[in-house]
Design a protein around this motif. Structure first.
Motif, short mmCIF file in Angstrom:
data_model
loop_
_atom_site.label_atom_id
_atom_site.label_comp_id
_atom_site.label_asym_id
_atom_site.label_seq_id
_atom_site.Cartn_x
_atom_site.Cartn_y
_atom_site.Cartn_z
N UNK A 131 25.10 45.55 -15.64
CA UNK A 131 24.91 46.25 -14.36
C UNK A 131 24.82 47.77 -14.57
N UNK A 132 24.14 48.17 -15.63
CA UNK A 132 23.89 49.59 -15.87
C UNK A 132 25.03 50.32 -16.55
N UNK A 133 26.10 49.60 -16.90
CA UNK A 133 27.24 50.22 -17.58
C UNK A 133 27.21 49.87 -19.06
N UNK A 182 10.46 44.83 -28.67
CA UNK A 182 10.65 45.02 -30.12
C UNK A 182 11.11 46.45 -30.40
N UNK A 183 11.84 47.01 -29.45
CA UNK A 183 12.35 48.38 -29.60
C UNK A 183 13.71 48.45 -28.90
N UNK A 184 14.40 49.56 -29.12
CA UNK A 184 15.67 49.80 -28.44
C UNK A 184 15.38 50.60 -27.18
N UNK A 185 15.71 50.03 -26.05
CA UNK A 185 15.45 50.72 -24.78
C UNK A 185 16.32 51.97 -24.67
N UNK A 186 15.77 52.99 -24.03
CA UNK A 186 16.57 54.18 -23.73
C UNK A 186 17.39 53.89 -22.47
N UNK A 187 18.45 54.68 -22.23
CA UNK A 187 19.21 54.49 -20.98
C UNK A 187 18.31 54.58 -19.75
N UNK A 188 17.31 55.47 -19.80
CA UNK A 188 16.37 55.60 -18.68
C UNK A 188 15.56 54.31 -18.48
N UNK A 191 17.65 51.67 -16.76
CA UNK A 191 17.66 51.88 -15.30
C UNK A 191 16.39 51.31 -14.68
N UNK A 192 15.25 51.56 -15.35
CA UNK A 192 13.97 51.06 -14.82
C UNK A 192 13.92 49.54 -14.84
N UNK A 193 14.45 48.93 -15.89
CA UNK A 193 14.46 47.46 -15.97
C UNK A 193 15.26 46.90 -14.80
N UNK A 194 16.37 47.56 -14.48
CA UNK A 194 17.23 47.07 -13.39
C UNK A 194 16.51 47.06 -12.05
N UNK A 195 15.57 47.97 -11.88
CA UNK A 195 14.83 48.00 -10.61
C UNK A 195 13.46 47.32 -10.78
N UNK A 228 18.51 48.51 -7.05
CA UNK A 228 19.87 48.10 -7.36
C UNK A 228 20.92 49.12 -6.88
N UNK A 229 20.67 50.39 -7.20
CA UNK A 229 21.71 51.38 -6.91
C UNK A 229 21.86 51.65 -5.42
N UNK A 230 20.79 51.47 -4.66
CA UNK A 230 20.79 51.93 -3.27
C UNK A 230 21.06 50.80 -2.29
N UNK A 231 20.11 49.90 -2.20
CA UNK A 231 20.33 48.74 -1.35
C UNK A 231 20.28 47.55 -2.28
N UNK A 232 21.41 46.95 -2.50
CA UNK A 232 21.55 45.99 -3.58
C UNK A 232 20.58 44.82 -3.44
#
Ligand SMILES: *[C@@H]1O[C@H](CO)[C@@H](O)[C@H](O)[C@H]1NC(C)=O
Ligand SMILES: [Ca+2]
Length: 236
Positions: A131-133, A182-188, A191-195, A228-232
């Motif tokens: 969940x983004x943590x 086939x790469x390591x996602x950045x934190x950014x 966040x995009x994957x979550x939305x 996700x962050x705003x309206x679940x």
């Protein structure tokens, strides 16, 4: 002429079996505990993986151990080449090359859960995001790589290549938005994957090649997570 028709038919059949589906707004629903129901996910992969990221969303009321994502290699035989196992309420285990790394996580709650795991062979570093943590990082199998002779399964955990299932480790519930890179996602990126704003280049939920076996269903996702962050939850 007849042969041509036959070839045309064969081509159609081949293309159909290779068809990719956009599963946006859909889930894989595993209705009950079995040692059969599973989905094989066919990756787009031409070279061995030395870096990877896997993200997916799950919803379950299981309180026992279960597998979330099972990647086995056939040659050499490494059945837990990359595996995500959940032991509610407090542990998520990531296996690389059969080595189990347990990460203590916040207790499970009855809700959708978005999980991302990244691994980089260069350093061996594993990242677990729920969940983004980001949970405390671990290291496993620096230098290892996953070759292309693999089988990826959700719904069951492989103790053999494409089999060796144990119903006490099966997944029951909903899985959706499964992506792999086939790469390591950045934190950014995470966040995009979550939305649902970033799709995988090895496995892409919006263009998925898969085979369903046994009692698993494709169902509408009744609670699409758009922001996700705003309206679940928003209706699909
Ligand atoms: C099946 O899984 C359960 C729970 O993890 C375990 O206790 C049991 O030994 C497993 N059985 C086999 C045959 O692997
Ligand atoms: Ca097992």
């Amino acid at each position: 002429m007849r042969l041509n028709t036959l070839y045309a038919l064969l081509l159609v059949v081949l293309m159909r079996s290779q068809a990719q589906q956009d599963l946006g707004n859909k889930v894989f629903f595993f209705p009950k505990e079995t040692d059969t129901a599973h989905v094989v996910l066919k990756p787009i992969m031409k070279t061995p993986l030395r870096k990877l990221s896997v993200c997916l969303r799950s919803y379950t009321d299981l309180s026992r151990q279960y597998g979330l994502f099972s990647l086995a290699m056939s040659d050499p035989k490494v059945y837990n080449a990359f595996l995500i196992m959940i032991s509610p309420p407090h542990y998520c285990s990531v296996y690389i090359n059969n080595e189990q790394i347990s990460i203590k996580v916040d207790p499970e709650v009855g809700d959708w859960k978005h999980t991302c795991v990244t691994w980089d062979s260069t350093s061996g570093v594993i990242q677990l995001w729920i969940n983004g943590k980001l949970y405390p990082r671990k290291v496993s199998n620096k230098g290892f790589s996953i070759n292309t002779k693999i089988n990826i399964i959700v719904g069951q955990e492989q103790d053999l290549f494409g089999g060796g299932f144990n119903k006490s480790q099966s997944f029951v519930g909903d899985l959706t938005d499964i992506h792999m890179w086939d790469s390591v996602l950045t934190p950014g990126d995470i966040q995009k994957v979550m939305t649902n704003d970033h799709t995988g280049n090895v496995i892409n939920w919006r263009s998925l090649n898969f085979d369903i076996t046994g009692d698993a269903l494709i169902q509408p996702n009744l609670q699409c997570v758009k922001q996700w962050q705003y309206t679940k939850y928003t209706q699909c």
